[in-house]
Design a protein around this motif. Structure first.
Motif, PDB file in Angstrom:
ATOM      1  N   SER A  40      56.761  57.326  58.734  1.00  0.00           N
ATOM      2  CA  SER A  40      57.034  58.258  57.624  1.00  0.00           C
ATOM      3  C   SER A  40      56.839  57.587  56.272  1.00  0.00           C
ATOM      4  CB  SER A  40      58.456  58.816  57.739  1.00  0.00           C
ATOM      5  OG  SER A  40      58.621  59.507  58.939  1.00  0.00           O
ATOM      6  N   ASP A  41      55.751  56.841  56.148  1.00  0.00           N
ATOM      7  CA  ASP A  41      55.429  56.140  54.902  1.00  0.00           C
ATOM      8  C   ASP A  41      54.828  57.131  53.915  1.00  0.00           C
ATOM      9  OD1 ASP A  41      54.542  54.506  52.866  1.00  0.00           O
ATOM     10  OD2 ASP A  41      53.651  53.005  54.198  1.00  0.00           O
ATOM     11  N   SER A  42      55.575  57.469  52.889  1.00  0.00           N
ATOM     12  CA  SER A  42      55.129  58.483  51.925  1.00  0.00           C
ATOM     13  C   SER A  42      54.306  57.897  50.781  1.00  0.00           C
ATOM     14  CB  SER A  42      56.340  59.230  51.360  1.00  0.00           C
ATOM     15  OG  SER A  42      57.194  58.327  50.694  1.00  0.00           O
ATOM     16  N   ARG A  43      54.110  56.581  50.766  1.00  0.00           N
ATOM     17  CA  ARG A  43      53.316  55.961  49.692  1.00  0.00           C
ATOM     18  C   ARG A  43      51.840  56.313  49.800  1.00  0.00           C
ATOM     19  NH1 ARG A  43      54.523  49.889  50.491  1.00  0.00           N
ATOM     20  NH2 ARG A  43      54.433  50.632  52.628  1.00  0.00           N
ATOM     21  N   PRO A  45      49.338  59.360  51.165  1.00  0.00           N
ATOM     22  CA  PRO A  45      49.308  60.723  51.710  1.00  0.00           C
ATOM     23  C   PRO A  45      48.433  60.823  52.966  1.00  0.00           C
ATOM     24  CG  PRO A  45      47.982  60.589  49.712  1.00  0.00           C
ATOM     25  CD  PRO A  45      48.656  59.263  49.875  1.00  0.00           C
ATOM     26  N   ARG A  51      48.669  64.352  60.613  1.00  0.00           N
ATOM     27  CA  ARG A  51      50.052  64.017  60.965  1.00  0.00           C
ATOM     28  C   ARG A  51      50.456  64.714  62.272  1.00  0.00           C
ATOM     29  NH1 ARG A  51      53.649  61.716  57.941  1.00  0.00           N
ATOM     30  NH2 ARG A  51      52.375  61.957  56.078  1.00  0.00           N
TER      31      ARG A  51
END
Length: 66
Positions: A40-43, A45, A51
């Motif tokens: 869940s690395d949001s850095r 997109p 996903r």
């Protein structure tokens, strides 16, 4: 939909766990993308379709974090 290949790697007669590289190979994407989704690395997109594909493949291949 095409043929689905399931990967089971065997070393010294032991079945190894599914890795992010196995999922990436199955989907034809980078293992970094798989890692970003699973962590869940949001850095960075990642497209929602990608996903969803990663999460479905992780379930199908019985991925378990180390």
């Amino acid at each position: 939909m095409g043929i689905i290949l399931l990967y089971t790697r065997v070393y010294n007669a032991e079945i190894s766990m599914t890795t992010t590289k196995d999922i990436a190979r199955e989907l034809g994407i980078s293992h970094s993308t798989v890692s970003r989704v699973l962590n869940s690395d949001s850095r960075f997109p990642v497209a929602s379709e990608t996903r969803e594909r990663v999460m479905e493949a992780a379930r199908r291949l019985n991925y378990r974090p180390n």
